[in-house]
Design an enzyme around this catalytic site. Structure first.
Site, PDB file in Angstrom:
ATOM      1  CG  ASP A   1      -2.555  -3.619  -0.694  1.00  0.00           C
ATOM      2  OD1 ASP A   1      -3.157  -3.731   0.384  1.00  0.00           O
ATOM      3  OD2 ASP A   1      -2.377  -2.530  -1.252  1.00  0.00           O
TER       4      ASP A   1
ATOM      5  CB  CYS B   1      -0.885  -0.002   1.241  1.00  0.00           C
ATOM      6  SG  CYS B   1      -1.832   1.538   1.432  1.00  0.00           S
TER       7      CYS B   1
END
Length: 148
Positions: free
Chosen positions: A50, A43
Site C-alpha cells: 500500500d 495490506c
C-alpha cells in the site's frame, strides 16, 4: 570512503525510534507542515504493498521531531501489515508521545486499490490549548506600490 560510494549499501536502517530537538521558540505558536510522499506498508489481508502520502501538521510545545529519525521511522512500516486506519492512528500516537505537541494532525492519503481511495485524518490537541485566532490576509486588497 563514503558509505554511499558506488557499490556500497546505505548505512541507514529503519527504526521505530523518534528523535526530537528543543523547540527554538516556545513563546509562540507556529505551524510545521511536512509532506511525506513515500509511505509504504503492506495490506494485512493480501500482503500487497500500500502506498500513501502523509501530511503532518503540528504546533510544537517544547520539542520538534528530527527529520532524519522521522524518515527512518516512516521507513520502518515498509514490511508491516497494517490497516490504513490503524497505521495512521499509530503514527500519530507515536509522534505525540515523542513530541508532546500543542496540536498535531496527520492526514494519510492512500493510493487507489481496487477502485477505492482511502483518506484517514487523525488529530491530537493538548489539554487546555486553544489556537490563536486566524488572521485572514486575503481581506487586504492587493495593491501595487507603483502609481498609475
Amino acid at each position: 570512503m563514503n558509505a554511499l560510494s558506488l557499490g556500497k549499501k546505505p548505512s541507514a536502517k529503519p527504526t521505530k525510534k523518534l528523535e526530537t530537538f528543543t523547540n527554538p521558540c516556545t513563546s509562540r505558536d507556529f505551524h510545521i507542515h511536512m509532506q511525506i510522499p513515500e509511505f509504504t506498508c503492506l495490506c494485512p489481508k493480501t500482503g500487497q504493498p500500500d502506498f500513501a502520502t502523509l501530511y503532518l501538521d503540528y504546533i510544537p510545545n517544547k520539542k520538534c521531531v528530527e527529520l532524519k529519525s522521522l524518515k527512518l521511522y516512516i521507513w520502518s512500516f515498509r514490511d508491516e501489515g497494517c490497516f490504513h486506519e490503524a497505521v495512521t492512528n499509530r503514527i500519530l500516537d507515536d509522534l505525540v508521545k515523542a513530541t508532546e505537541p500543542r496540536f498535531m494532525r496527520l492526514r494519510a492519503e492512500f493510493f487507489v486499490r481496487g477502485g477505492v481511495f482511502t483518506n484517514v485524518v487523525v488529530e491530537h490537541k493538548k489539554k487546555g490549548w486553544k489556537p490563536e485566532p486566524t488572521i485572514d490576509l486575503t481581506q487586504f486588497s492587493k495593491q501595487s506600490n507603483t502609481q498609475s
